[in-house]
Design a protein around this motif. Sequence first.
Motif, PDB file in Angstrom:
ATOM      1  N   ASP A   1      -4.735  10.686  -4.356  1.00 58.87           N
ATOM      2  CA  ASP A   1      -3.432  10.612  -3.691  1.00 58.87           C
ATOM      3  C   ASP A   1      -3.281   9.239  -3.037  1.00 58.87           C
ATOM      4  O   ASP A   1      -4.163   8.803  -2.294  1.00 58.87           O
ATOM      5  N   VAL A   2      -2.179   8.582  -3.322  1.00 59.58           N
ATOM      6  CA  VAL A   2      -1.947   7.230  -2.803  1.00 59.58           C
ATOM      7  C   VAL A   2      -0.525   7.120  -2.261  1.00 59.58           C
ATOM      8  O   VAL A   2       0.420   7.623  -2.874  1.00 59.58           O
ATOM      9  N   ARG A   3      -0.396   6.438  -1.141  1.00 61.96           N
ATOM     10  CA  ARG A   3       0.918   6.153  -0.559  1.00 61.96           C
ATOM     11  C   ARG A   3       1.331   4.741  -0.945  1.00 61.96           C
ATOM     12  O   ARG A   3       0.572   3.789  -0.765  1.00 61.96           O
ATOM     13  N   LEU A   4       2.546   4.629  -1.479  1.00 61.18           N
ATOM     14  CA  LEU A   4       3.106   3.331  -1.829  1.00 61.18           C
ATOM     15  C   LEU A   4       4.279   3.042  -0.904  1.00 61.18           C
ATOM     16  O   LEU A   4       5.209   3.848  -0.782  1.00 61.18           O
ATOM     17  N   LEU A   5       4.239   1.890  -0.260  1.00 61.97           N
ATOM     18  CA  LEU A   5       5.381   1.467   0.523  1.00 61.97           C
ATOM     19  C   LEU A   5       6.591   1.252  -0.378  1.00 61.97           C
ATOM     20  O   LEU A   5       6.466   1.162  -1.599  1.00 61.97           O
ATOM     21  N   ARG A   6       7.770   1.143   0.207  1.00 69.89           N
ATOM     22  CA  ARG A   6       8.915   0.718  -0.602  1.00 69.89           C
ATOM     23  C   ARG A   6       8.590  -0.654  -1.179  1.00 69.89           C
ATOM     24  O   ARG A   6       8.066  -1.534  -0.482  1.00 69.89           O
ATOM     25  N   ARG A   7       8.831  -0.795  -2.470  1.00 71.98           N
ATOM     26  CA  ARG A   7       8.488  -2.019  -3.211  1.00 71.98           C
ATOM     27  C   ARG A   7       6.990  -2.310  -3.135  1.00 71.98           C
ATOM     28  O   ARG A   7       6.558  -3.454  -3.199  1.00 71.98           O
ATOM     29  N   GLY A   8       6.206  -1.247  -2.975  1.00 68.76           N
ATOM     30  CA  GLY A   8       4.764  -1.392  -2.782  1.00 68.76           C
ATOM     31  C   GLY A   8       3.970  -1.187  -4.050  1.00 68.76           C
ATOM     32  O   GLY A   8       4.506  -1.204  -5.171  1.00 68.76           O
ATOM     33  N   GLY A   9       2.669  -0.956  -3.868  1.00 71.80           N
ATOM     34  CA  GLY A   9       1.805  -0.751  -5.020  1.00 71.80           C
ATOM     35  C   GLY A   9       0.352  -0.658  -4.624  1.00 71.80           C
ATOM     36  O   GLY A   9      -0.006  -0.762  -3.444  1.00 71.80           O
ATOM     37  N   PHE A  10      -0.490  -0.470  -5.629  1.00 68.64           N
ATOM     38  CA  PHE A  10      -1.931  -0.475  -5.383  1.00 68.64           C
ATOM     39  C   PHE A  10      -2.655  -0.880  -6.649  1.00 68.64           C
ATOM     40  O   PHE A  10      -2.111  -0.800  -7.760  1.00 68.64           O
ATOM     41  N   ALA A  11      -3.898  -1.302  -6.488  1.00 68.58           N
ATOM     42  CA  ALA A  11      -4.797  -1.587  -7.606  1.00 68.58           C
ATOM     43  C   ALA A  11      -6.115  -0.887  -7.335  1.00 68.58           C
ATOM     44  O   ALA A  11      -6.501  -0.690  -6.171  1.00 68.58           O
ATOM     45  N   ALA A  12      -6.806  -0.513  -8.396  1.00 66.64           N
ATOM     46  CA  ALA A  12      -8.076   0.188  -8.242  1.00 66.64           C
ATOM     47  C   ALA A  12      -8.998  -0.161  -9.395  1.00 66.64           C
ATOM     48  O   ALA A  12      -8.542  -0.443 -10.511  1.00 66.64           O
ATOM     49  N   SER A  13     -10.293  -0.164  -9.119  1.00 66.71           N
ATOM     50  CA  SER A  13     -11.302  -0.327 -10.170  1.00 66.71           C
ATOM     51  C   SER A  13     -12.203   0.894 -10.180  1.00 66.71           C
ATOM     52  O   SER A  13     -12.440   1.525  -9.140  1.00 66.71           O
ATOM     53  N   PHE A  14     -12.708   1.233 -11.373  1.00 64.87           N
ATOM     54  CA  PHE A  14     -13.586   2.384 -11.561  1.00 64.87           C
ATOM     55  C   PHE A  14     -14.770   1.922 -12.402  1.00 64.87           C
ATOM     56  O   PHE A  14     -14.615   1.629 -13.592  1.00 64.87           O
ATOM     57  N   LYS A  15     -15.938   1.859 -11.782  1.00 63.86           N
ATOM     58  CA  LYS A  15     -17.128   1.379 -12.477  1.00 63.86           C
ATOM     59  C   LYS A  15     -18.170   2.489 -12.505  1.00 63.86           C
ATOM     60  O   LYS A  15     -18.465   3.093 -11.473  1.00 63.86           O
ATOM     61  N   PRO A  16     -18.734   2.767 -13.693  1.00 63.07           N
ATOM     62  CA  PRO A  16     -19.686   3.879 -13.798  1.00 63.07           C
ATOM     63  C   PRO A  16     -20.950   3.621 -12.982  1.00 63.07           C
ATOM     64  O   PRO A  16     -21.415   2.483 -12.874  1.00 63.07           O
ATOM     65  N   VAL A  17     -21.462   4.697 -12.403  1.00 63.32           N
ATOM     66  CA  VAL A  17     -22.693   4.637 -11.624  1.00 63.32           C
ATOM     67  C   VAL A  17     -23.828   5.086 -12.525  1.00 63.32           C
ATOM     68  O   VAL A  17     -23.804   6.199 -13.070  1.00 63.32           O
ATOM     69  N   GLN A  18     -24.814   4.226 -12.700  1.00 62.59           N
ATOM     70  CA  GLN A  18     -25.926   4.541 -13.602  1.00 62.59           C
ATOM     71  C   GLN A  18     -26.879   5.523 -12.938  1.00 62.59           C
ATOM     72  O   GLN A  18     -27.158   5.397 -11.763  1.00 62.59           O
TER      73      GLN A  18
END
Length: 647
Positions: A630-647
Amino acid sequence: MNKYIRSLVLVLLLQLISGGKVFSQSITIQSPDKRIKAELLCQQQNNTGEWYLKVSYQHNNTAVTAIPRIDLGLIRNDQDFSKQLKFIRAGKPALLKEQYTTVHGKRSVHSNTGNQVVASFENPSKAKLNIIIAAYNDGVVFRYEFPDKQGSFVVKDELTSYSISRETTRWLEKWNPANEGYYTEMKNAQATPGEWCYPALFKSTDSTCWFLLHEADLDETYCGTKLSNMADSSKYKLSFPNPKDGRGQGESTPTINLPWKSPWRVINIGSLSDIVESTLVDDVSPPSRITNTAWIRPGLVSWNYWSDNHGTKDFKTVCEFADLAAAMGWPYTLLDWEWDAMGNGGKLEDAIRYIHAKGVKPLMWYNSGGNHTWVNATPKDRMLTHENRVEEFAKLKKLGVDGIKVDFFESEKQDMIKYYLDIVRDAAQFEIMVYFHGCLVPRGWARTYPNLMTYEAVRGAEWYNNVPDFTNAAPSHNTILPFTRNVVGAMDYTPVTFTNSQHPHITSYGHELALSVLFESGLQHLADRPDGYYSLPDAARTFLRDVPNAWDDIKLLDGYPGQEISMARRKGDNWYVGSINGQNREKKKTIKLDFLQEGVKYKMILIADGKHDKELLPSYRMVQRSDSVDVRLLRRGGFAASFKPVQ
């Protein structure tokens, strides 16, 4: 069952298995998955007359007519190939199946399958015309062919015309030679007459079918085309370049030599995700003509023009942006216009030595030159002829310059198409990468010449320097581009700015960071000044050090043009997500992580909007495929995310 009946049944079975069927008055070809169908029909209900295509799409066992009529035909200077075409034969439908790899783009390994049929016609003078039609699982393509072995002619007009229902919603960009306009959404029977750029996006009335119009495999045997509904607002006819384009230089009607094939007319069809994830424009373009591609290396670029219009004129500014690239781990920095007038402590050779000393590679700007452009910025004569280019590329190779940016083409006439391709071909001989600016929209050339890394052909962040209206337009505009312009090829928007240039931006820091994932470009020029990146939180700086710009896979998670978009891209085992809000109201989103590999745990670094638009809020969590975020975006907002596997 007698011998004749057995033969007839066998022929029909073979045609059905291969995806096509032929009748006396129609030819039908289906995609391998049976969702897309193209029918070639005669208006006169017999075997002679005017022919057109009808394109349908099947969704949940319900057939939708995407385009009820696509008029066909060409007019040469010697005769007409449209009104009285007599059907001669249709070849046996052929299964097309291909897998290939690319150095950069939205996907590294491409697999496509389609069914193709060639329909042969002749006009009253017995001159031959073939219409080649192929149905893929993500669209339909068709082209014209003159199979005769000799002859030179001028094509006076191409009659290809798409009839679009007035109730269809459309996103169109008004024609301009640099392809740097806004997309306008038109709906509820709005159909403004005008000339329009490629690609053009359409949505059926019931929202089950989307389609995108474009062209591919254009080369010097033809000119670029555009869409025009000036004569009939419900019909988008292909039209040739305006005679005044390129300061009136060159012919607007193409000269062809037989045998000859036109570019592919491309119709991406399906859901929005089918459109965004498609590589159909590349799939129908010729394979790479460069065998050794090890020297072609996509990467991020520091760029001084956005923050300082005359940055390359100043040696110290050039050094600051070389330092930025080195600090951020980006492989390139661009010496934009005015490098030939550099001062304040050093000249071009000094700057290149400094850049190399930092472990960074230089790219250099050129004016395309010639009488086709009004812009007099120098150097203006280095790309004009083969001899000029060979001399310049030899110098660049000796200096250790890895790529060039060539600007101000201002035309899609046949002679200009040849000029584009001559530059790319000559550059490849010297292992030099190419970036076109002030140019046409991609037509699949990067598959054939993978040293062609990117194109501008977009109203990008540079426009914050040009007009005040981009400030308010950009948030929504940014959500339209992944569904339109960036579908068909690399797009150098010059994104990810946190400070302001001449005119401010009202997108949030989260919105800007997300553009590094949402926008694909083989050379991605990040446009902000050094302080804009140095002052970011550690998590955001690290994200911009690590984020790739050449990808292995792509998934549209959700979105709607002009409102919002969330997209996942994969590089190796790592996934990245970018999401932006183009509207003036706050949103809460739930992102399902079902694009992740089953049975693998990932470390997620999420960088979202904070309390205000200039704050970034990093968070860290272990996730897996069954989770959602769940992510909240401001008006004219956004987000970035990375997902890296855990060995």
